[in-house]
Design a protein around this motif. Structure first.
Motif: not given
Length: 544
Positions: A446, A452, A485
């Motif tokens: 990320v 994500d 993430g």
């Protein structure tokens, strides 16, 4: 046809991973240590990645250039298209004078900036993440915080921290459904597992926001609304993702958190809260605390019109998710095999990285354009003035667009050449300890891509394979990619660029990065410990 290599240098995974990490190291050093401008750092990292792809991974020149060009195209559409259009809507509210009306209306709700941060950045931002994503929440909540008097730097910092925990399930569960698609694991199990990891972090983010806004004093005076917000958000996110509907997890959590803040902010469990006067970085702007007699004049009709852009945005994105409307919008979506780009994974299977999705009607930027056109009518803005505002917005964000272009070019070259796969494979060699490292891969994905969903596409299959090889639960480890993430969102250069552009801080992305890095690392450690414990008998009962 180019086939990726995992061990391109001396047949050694360790040395290959060190070389593969050089673009990331270059990017972080230039941004965090040498304080270069963000676009210079990203294009420097891209240059290093191109050199490694050509001379270490022996990727053909044409394939390397095509991979970079695909990243550039993705940066322009949908990313730059999304955040420039969002900030254009804000610019129209400033030009028409409705920005000041928003300020007066928000002050009437509460003149405590700690509560404003919870309601605007965390709760409303989570709702926008649930519906739109792709930087929209950061762009819009940053300018809303500016409207209530936050300094530009503090507005950007608050919006970045708030845009973390909703990322795992927004927009409308897309990161989890993508994870299920690339791994072949049940989407319900992955959603349930992420719903038993992310809410733990959600408990602490509101407290962190209050601390960022007003330090120890803020926590001492407003810990109760922040704690209630975190508990309500976490509980709603857990229940929705496990027992109701995973795509609705963030919507339920945002509404529950906002309700908890509104109710508990009126309960005095400590001494009466004073409106924070914040020092450090930049001095916050007015307003001061108002008594009832001193409050600015309030016209409900004018306030409703001033907030119409945000109401229109929510309604537009909500309508776009209704099944008939969604099918109509997606009908125009075209999946394109990027011309000339032919890739195979290290195992020899055809790679899906060369597919470019042109969702020109359902893209967040397109829906924001519709919202902007409706805003023009509601705010009675002449088309010429609206066009002028868009041209000025593009001028203000030219470095932000350039930065995102370099960043996505870097990301796509690393993915296509195999540099990212080498790093992931090296980390998976940790054996059972890999459970502790699994969130780091999601965090890294990320941080590089800003999404994500993209991180899950990049590392999801690798996480599942590594889990099987090490005897860990594939559901646990793969869901940890999505959960880790969310913490990388606050240091994602894409989000940093959007926040800086929205706050008028273009060129200070490095300052924001250094501000966010410590908090991101602290939350990442907490997530790593949680996933590590879930892989042991101590918390294995949490794994579905």
């Amino acid at each position: 046809m180019y086939q990726q290599h995992l061990l391109p240098f001396a047949g050694s995974l360790g040395w290959s991973a060190l070389i593969a990490a050089m673009p990331i190291i270059t990017l972080l050093l230039l941004l965090g240590v040498f304080r270069t401008r963000a676009w210079v750092a990203t294009f420097s990292g891209l240059s290093v990645s191109l050199a490694i792809a050509l001379f270490v991974y022996t990727m053909p020149v044409g394939q390397t250039a095509l991979a970079a060009s695909q990243g550039v195209a993705f940066a322009l559409f949908p990313l730059a298209w999304t955040f420039t259009t969002a900030i254009w809507i804000y610019q129209m509210t400033v030009d028409s004078g409705h920005f000041q009306v928003q300020w007066r209306a928000l002050v009437r709700i509460t003149d405590d900036r700690r509560i404003q941060a919870l309601l605007i950045a965390f709760c409303f931002g989570s709702l926008l993440e649930a519906l739109a994503g792709q930087g929209t929440p950061v762009a819009i909540t940053t300018v809303m915080l500016l409207a209530v008097g936050f300094s530009p730097f503090r507005a950007a910092s608050t919006a970045l921290v708030a845009n973390t925990v909703p990322a795992a399930f927004g927009p409308l569960g897309l990161p989890i459904t993508t994870l299920a698609k690339v791994t072949g694991l049940p989407v319900d199990d992955l959603g349930s597992m992420a719903g038993r990891q992310v809410p733990v972090i959600a408990l602490f983010v509101p407290l962190l926001l209050v601390g960022i806004v007003d330090g120890r004093r803020g926590l001492g005076e407003r810990w109760w609304p922040a704690l209630a917000c975190g508990l309500a958000f976490a509980l709603a996110q857990f229940v929705a993702s496990n027992y109701v509907s995973m795509p609705l997890a963030d919507i339920a959590a945002a509404l529950a958190g906002a309700g908890a803040v509104i109710v508990t902010a009126r309960i005095k469990v400590t001494s009466p809260a004073s409106v924070p006067v914040i020092a450090g970085g930049a001095v916050d702007l007015p307003p001061p605390a108002f008594t009832e007699r001193q409050r600015p004049p309030h016209d409900r009709t004018a306030a409703l019109r001033a907030f119409a852009p945000y109401l229109i945005i929510v309604m537009t994105f909500t309508l776009s998710q209704l099944p008939p409307v969604k099918r109509a919008l997606e009908f125009a979506t075209v999946a394109i095999d990027w011309p000339g780009l032919h890739l195979r994974t290290a195992s020899g299977a055809p790679s899906t990285l060369s597919v470019f999705k042109l969702n020109w009607l359902s893209a967040p930027g397109s829906l924001l354009l519709v919202s902007g056109l409706l805003t023009m009518m509601v705010l009675r803005i002449h088309p010429r003035a609206a066009c002028s505002a868009y041209v000025r917005t593009l001028g203000q964000l030219r470095e932000a667009v350039l930065c995102v272009t370099g960043l996505l070019g870097l990301s796509f070259v690393m993915n296509a050449s195999g540099q990212a796969a080498t790093l992931g494979t090296w980390m998976s060699g940790a054996g059972p300890f890999f459970a502790v490292l699994a969130p780091v891969l999601g965090w890294l994905g990320v941080a590089l891509t800003g999404s994500d969903t993209s991180s899950n596409s990049l590392f999801g299959a690798l996480q599942a394979t590594a889990a099987q090889n090490t005897g860990l639960s594939p559901v646990l480890v793969t869901a940890a990619n999505a959960s880790g993430g969310v913490i990388g969102k606050m240091i994602s250069l894409q989000n940093l660029t959007i926040a800086a552009g929205a706050a008028g801080l273009t060129g200070r992305e490095g300052d924001l990065f250094r501000k966010m890095l410590g908090w991101s690392a602290l939350l990442l450690i907490g997530m790593c410990l949680l996933v590590g414990l879930q892989s042991t008998t101590l918390l294995s009962w949490m794994v579905p």
